[in-house]
Design a protein around this motif. Structure first.
Motif, PDB file in Angstrom:
ATOM      1  N   LEU A  75       0.759  -1.276   0.002  1.00 42.41           N
ATOM      2  CA  LEU A  75      -0.043  -0.132  -0.037  1.00 42.41           C
ATOM      3  C   LEU A  75       0.899   1.363   0.160  1.00 42.41           C
ATOM      4  O   LEU A  75       0.459   2.410  -0.447  1.00 42.41           O
ATOM      5  CB  LEU A  75      -0.916  -0.273   1.208  1.00 42.41           C
ATOM      6  N   SER A  76       2.176   1.058   0.690  1.00 39.56           N
ATOM      7  CA  SER A  76       2.995   2.514   0.643  1.00 39.56           C
ATOM      8  C   SER A  76       3.830   2.530  -0.645  1.00 39.56           C
ATOM      9  O   SER A  76       4.403   3.579  -1.044  1.00 39.56           O
ATOM     10  CB  SER A  76       3.737   2.469   1.946  1.00 39.56           C
ATOM     11  N   GLU A  77       4.250   1.298  -1.421  1.00 42.03           N
ATOM     12  CA  GLU A  77       5.127   1.250  -2.233  1.00 42.03           C
ATOM     13  C   GLU A  77       4.295   1.221  -3.646  1.00 42.03           C
ATOM     14  O   GLU A  77       4.951   1.497  -4.825  1.00 42.03           O
ATOM     15  CB  GLU A  77       6.096   0.210  -2.249  1.00 42.03           C
ATOM     16  N   GLY A  78       3.042   0.581  -3.694  1.00 43.98           N
ATOM     17  CA  GLY A  78       2.351   0.397  -4.961  1.00 43.98           C
ATOM     18  C   GLY A  78       2.751  -0.541  -5.559  1.00 43.98           C
ATOM     19  O   GLY A  78       3.437  -1.517  -5.221  1.00 43.98           O
ATOM     20  N   ILE A  79       2.190  -0.764  -6.886  1.00 46.19           N
ATOM     21  CA  ILE A  79       2.281  -1.776  -7.834  1.00 46.19           C
ATOM     22  C   ILE A  79       3.007  -1.586  -9.052  1.00 46.19           C
ATOM     23  O   ILE A  79       2.638  -0.425  -9.440  1.00 46.19           O
ATOM     24  CB  ILE A  79       1.218  -2.880  -7.821  1.00 46.19           C
ATOM     25  N   THR A  80       3.650  -2.366  -9.598  1.00 43.44           N
ATOM     26  CA  THR A  80       4.404  -1.874 -10.924  1.00 43.44           C
ATOM     27  C   THR A  80       3.247  -2.334 -12.101  1.00 43.44           C
ATOM     28  O   THR A  80       2.789  -3.540 -12.107  1.00 43.44           O
ATOM     29  CB  THR A  80       5.555  -2.602 -11.287  1.00 43.44           C
ATOM     30  N   THR A 126      -0.229   3.655  -4.489  1.00 40.26           N
ATOM     31  CA  THR A 126       0.491   4.237  -3.384  1.00 40.26           C
ATOM     32  C   THR A 126      -0.536   5.120  -2.638  1.00 40.26           C
ATOM     33  O   THR A 126      -0.775   6.305  -2.910  1.00 40.26           O
ATOM     34  CB  THR A 126       1.493   4.740  -3.815  1.00 40.26           C
ATOM     35  N   TYR A 127      -1.047   4.344  -1.625  1.00 41.27           N
ATOM     36  CA  TYR A 127      -2.125   5.135  -0.812  1.00 41.27           C
ATOM     37  C   TYR A 127      -1.616   5.614   0.458  1.00 41.27           C
ATOM     38  O   TYR A 127      -2.275   6.478   1.173  1.00 41.27           O
ATOM     39  CB  TYR A 127      -3.258   4.224  -0.574  1.00 41.27           C
ATOM     40  N   LEU A 128      -0.294   5.022   1.033  1.00 42.31           N
ATOM     41  CA  LEU A 128       0.192   5.346   2.345  1.00 42.31           C
ATOM     42  C   LEU A 128       1.554   6.013   2.082  1.00 42.31           C
ATOM     43  O   LEU A 128       2.341   5.577   1.558  1.00 42.31           O
ATOM     44  CB  LEU A 128       0.028   4.100   3.197  1.00 42.31           C
ATOM     45  N   HIS A 129       1.740   7.015   3.277  1.00 48.02           N
ATOM     46  CA  HIS A 129       2.957   7.407   3.552  1.00 48.02           C
ATOM     47  C   HIS A 129       3.640   6.525   4.940  1.00 48.02           C
ATOM     48  O   HIS A 129       2.685   6.185   6.018  1.00 48.02           O
ATOM     49  CB  HIS A 129       3.323   8.796   4.040  1.00 48.02           C
ATOM     50  N   PRO A 158       3.906  -8.089  -2.247  1.00 45.34           N
ATOM     51  CA  PRO A 158       4.845  -8.082  -3.492  1.00 45.34           C
ATOM     52  C   PRO A 158       5.289  -9.339  -3.712  1.00 45.34           C
ATOM     53  O   PRO A 158       5.366  -9.754  -4.947  1.00 45.34           O
ATOM     54  CB  PRO A 158       5.624  -7.173  -3.124  1.00 45.34           C
ATOM     55  N   ARG A 159       5.956  -9.946  -2.903  1.00 44.13           N
ATOM     56  CA  ARG A 159       6.575 -11.330  -2.791  1.00 44.13           C
ATOM     57  C   ARG A 159       5.709 -12.323  -3.364  1.00 44.13           C
ATOM     58  O   ARG A 159       6.159 -13.133  -4.244  1.00 44.13           O
ATOM     59  CB  ARG A 159       7.458 -11.697  -1.581  1.00 44.13           C
ATOM     60  N   GLY A 160       4.431 -12.414  -2.602  1.00 45.05           N
ATOM     61  CA  GLY A 160       3.640 -13.543  -3.382  1.00 45.05           C
ATOM     62  C   GLY A 160       3.163 -13.149  -4.779  1.00 45.05           C
ATOM     63  O   GLY A 160       3.036 -14.198  -5.443  1.00 45.05           O
TER      64      GLY A 160
END
Length: 610
Positions: free
Chosen positions: A448-453, A461-464, A576-578
C-alpha cells in the motif's frame, strides 16, 4: 422485566408475555453484557435487542438528559431490512410517547433514522446536522461513515451495537469487512461497546459467538433451538422431469402455484435469480390478474420495493415473487405459504425462507418446494429430509481476506495517523485476523505504501510509511479511494432505467442487456411492460408500454453458487513477494496467447450498437 413502568405496561398491552429469547436476553442486556441471541424466525429477536435500548432512551428523556446524539447503532445486511426496522421502531416509540403523555409526563422525541445507499443526500446531510438517537445502517454505509469526518463525529457517542442476521454475512468477506469496522468504531468511541448479535441458529454456534466478539470475552449465547414445527412438501409436476425444465413443466408449475395461492391468503414465492422473478411474476399475473401479483428484487427502485412491501402487508397482493431481498426478517404481514422454485442450495437458507410464513406467535410455517429438474428433485428431497432431522449447514468463515484488510487499512489511515503496532493490534482483535502474522501485515503495508508496477509505472500508493518511527498516514486521494472503492459486494455496471416524461427511476438493467437493446424494444421490469425510447450513457429512457408483450431482461452472474467442500485455498498475490511467486509460476505454465477484447463504444441515441 426491569423496565420503566411506561415501557413495561406498553409491552404487556401490546404483546402479553415475552418470548423465550426476550425473557432470557433482557436481564443480560440490561447488565451491559455482550449477547448473541440465536433463535428461529418470528421469535421476537429484534425486539429482544431493541427494547432495552428504547427503555434507556425513555429514562433519559423523562429525566431531561436526552441529547441529540447517536447512542444505538443497528447494522443490517439488507437495505430493505434496515428500512423495515426503522418503520417498525416508529410505531412503538410513538405509542410509548402517547402512553407517557397519558400519565402526564412529557417524553422528548426519540428519533430512529436509516442511512443506506438508498438514502437521499439531503437526508444524509440533515442526519449529520441533527444526529438520530438510533442509527439503522448497513455494513457498507457504516464503513463510509467511519471514513468521513462528519460521520465519525456522529458515531463517536455510540455505546450499543446491534448486528442483525449476523449469520448471513459471517460466511462471506462482508462479515470480515464488518468486524473490522466494529473494531475501528470501538477505537473511535474510546470505550468498550456492548455488542448484541441476532442470528438464526448456526453450527457451531460457538464459532459465531467468537466472530461477534473478536478477542474479547465470548458473549453470552442464548440458543433457544432452531427446530420449529413446519409444514413442508415437494410439489412434483405431472410431466417427467429432465435435465432442464420444459415448457410443459413450467406451465404446470405456474398452474399449481396459482391453485395454492387461491387456497391461502398471501403467498410468497422465492426464486434464485431476478430474471426468473420477472418471468414468474408475468405468467402468474396472466393467471391470477396483474393487480394481484408483484415482484420484489434488488434491481427494482426503492420506491417500487416499498410499494410492493406495503401492498403485501395490507393483504392487497395475492402473490409476491422475490429473490433474496425478502428472505430475512422483514415484517411483510401474515404470509400463509412460501413456495421455493428450485433448490436454494442451503439448509439455513431454506429455513430462513420458509420461516417467512407463519411469522406470528403460535403459527406454523408452511413451505412447498418446486423442483425444475431431476437434480433439483434430489436436492429438494435432501433439504426437506435434513430439515426434519434438525441438521444445519456448517459455518465457514473466511480466513484473513487481504483485499478487505487493504481497504480498511487505507480507510483507517485516511481518518487519522496510526502507529503500525497499534493498527496491527486492532486488526488482530477481529476474529478472521486473530492468527495473522506480523510479516503478512508488513507486506500488506509495503504494497500500500510502495504501490504496484504496471505498464504505466507505479500505481496504488495510498500510504506514507515512516519505517524508522513505525508510523503511517494517508496520501492525498486515499480517503476518496477508500470511500468510492470500499466494500465486499462486487461492483456491477448496471444501467439505470428512467421513465419519461416524469424522469422517475424504475430500476436498473444489466449493462449487456441495455447495450444490446434498441429503440422500440419492450421489456419487463417490476410486473410492468416498458418500451425503450433511447439508450444513453448509463441510462435507459423508457415509457409505459401499456401491457404490450415484453421480453424478460437478464442480469449476469446472479445465480447462487455451491458451497465448497473445503475452505478456499489462499492464493498468493496479496503482497509483493507473493505476487512475484505467482507470476513466476504462471509464466512456467503453457497457456494460449491472450485475446484482446475490442473496446465497447457507447451507443448513439436511439440506435443499436453494431
Amino acid at each position: 422485566m426491569n423496565f420503566h413502568p411506561i415501557v413495561d405496561s406498553w409491552f404487556r398491552e401490546r404483546f402479553g408475555d415475552p418470548t423465550p429469547p426476550q425473557r432470557e436476553g433482557w436481564p443480560l442486556i440490561q447488565d451491559g453484557k455482550d449477547v448473541l441471541i440465536a433463535s428461529p424466525t418470528g421469535s421476537g429477536k429484534t425486539l429482544a435487542a431493541f427494547l432495552c435500548a428504547i427503555d434507556g432512551l425513555v429514562r433519559q428523556g423523562l429525566n431531561g438528559g436526552l441529547e441529540d446524539q447517536t447512542q444505538v447503532l443497528y447494522v443490517s445486511p439488507l437495505k430493505a431490512l434496515a428500512n423495515d426496522v426503522q418503520r417498525n421502531l416508529l410505531d412503538p416509540l410513538s405509542e410509548i410517547g402517547q402512553a407517557a403523555q397519558g400519565t402526564g409526563l412529557e417524553l422528548p422525541e426519540i428519533r430512529p433514522l436509516v442511512r443506506t445507499g438508498d438514502t437521499p443526500s439531503h437526508h444524509r446531510q440533515k442526519m449529520l446536522d441533527r444526529p438520530p438517537h438510533i442509527l439503522v445502517t448497513t455494513p457498507e454505509s457504516l464503513y463510509i461513515l467511519l471514513t468521513s469526518r462528519r460521520g465519525r463525529e456522529m458515531l463517536s457517542p455510540i455505546r450499543t451495537v446491534i448486528v442483525d442476521e449476523i449469520h448471513s454475512v459471517a460466511q462471506s468477506k462482508r462479515g470480515s469487512h464488518l468486524v473490522l469496522s466494529l473494531e475501528r468504531l470501538e477505537h473511535l468511541c474510546g470505550t468498550k461497546l456492548q455488542r448484541i448479535g441476532l442470528s438464526a441458529t448456526q453450527r457451531p454456534i460457538d464459532r459465531m459467538a467468537e466472530f461477534l466478539a473478536g478477542d474479547r470475552k465470548a458473549p453470552h449465547v442464548i440458543d433457544v433451538g432452531h427446530k420449529r414445527e413446519m409444514d413442508l412438501g415437494i410439489e412434483v409436476p405431472r410431466s417427467e422431469l429432465g435435465a432442464v425444465a420444459s415448457h410443459e413443466v413450467w406451465g404446470e408449475i405456474y398452474q399449481r402455484i396459482a391453485e395454492l395461492a387461491e387456497q391461502h391468503r398471501t403467498t410468497l414465492v422465492f426464486v434464485n435469480t431476478r430474471r426468473l422473478a420477472e418471468r414468474i411474476t408475468h405468467h402468474l399475473g396472466e393467471i391470477l390478474g396483474q393487480d394481484r401479483v408483484g415482484a420484489h428484487h434488488g434491481s427494482l427502485s426503492k420506491e417500487t420495493r416499498l410499494k410492493v412491501e406495503g401492498l403485501l402487508k395490507a393483504g392487497q397482493l395475492k402473490v409476491v415473487v422475490a429473490t433474496a431481498s425478502l428472505e430475512l426478517g422483514i415484517d411483510v404481514g401474515a404470509i400463509e405459504l412460501v413456495c421455493q422454485i428450485s433448490s436454494p442450495r442451503s439448509i439455513g437458507l431454506s429455513l430462513q425462507r420458509v420461516g417467512r410464513s407463519g411469522h406470528w406467535k403460535g403459527a406454523t410455517p408452511k413451505g412447498r418446494f418446486f423442483p425444475t429438474s431431476r437434480d433439483d428433485l434430489l436436492e429438494c428431497a435432501a433439504l426437506v429430509w435434513s430439515i426434519r432431522r434438525g441438521e444445519l449447514d456448517r459455518l465457514r468463515i473466511p480466513r484473513q481476506p487481504l483485499d478487505v484488510l487493504a481497504q480498511q487499512v487505507v480507510a483507517a489511515a485516511a481518518a487519522e495517523p496510526w502507529s503500525e503496532d497499534e493498527l496491527f493490534a486492532l486488526v488482530r482483535r477481529a476474529s478472521p485476523y486473530r492468527e495473522m502474522s506480523r510479516e503478512a501485515f508488513d507486506e500488506l503495508l509495503a504494497m500500500l505504501s510502495e504501490g504496484i508496477t504496471t505498464r504505466r509505472g507505479r500505481r496504488g500508493t495510498y500510504l506514507h510509511r515512516d519505517r524508522v518511527n513505525g508510523k503511517i498516514k494517508a496520501r492525498r486521494g486515499a480517503r476518496l479511494a477508500a470511500i468510492t472503492s470500499g466494500g465486499a459486494i462486487p461492483d456491477i455496471a448496471n444501467f439505470i432505467v428512467k421513465a419519461d416524461p416524469e424522469d422517475i427511476v424504475v430500476g436498473d438493467l444489466d449493462e449487456d442487456f441495455a447495450v444490446e437493446s434498441s429503440r422500440g424494444d419492450i421489456f419487463l421490469l417490476g410486473n410492468a411492460s416498458w418500451r425503450i425510447r433511447r439508450v444513453e450513457a448509463g441510462v435507459v429512457r423508457v415509457e409505459d408500454a401499456h401491457g404490450a408483450p415484453p421480453n424478460v431482461p437478464f442480469w449476469r452472474g446472479e445465480a447462487p453458487g455451491r458451497l465448497r467442500s473445503a475452505p478456499p485455498r489462499v492464493v498468493p498475490g496479496g503482497c509483493p513477494r507473493g505476487r512475484a511467486r505467482a507470476r513466476a509460476r504462471a509464466a512456467a505454465l503453457p497457456h494460449p496467447p491472450a485475446r484482446r477484447r475490442p473496446p465497447r463504444r457507447a451507443p448513439a441515441r436511439g440506435a443499436r450498437p453494431d
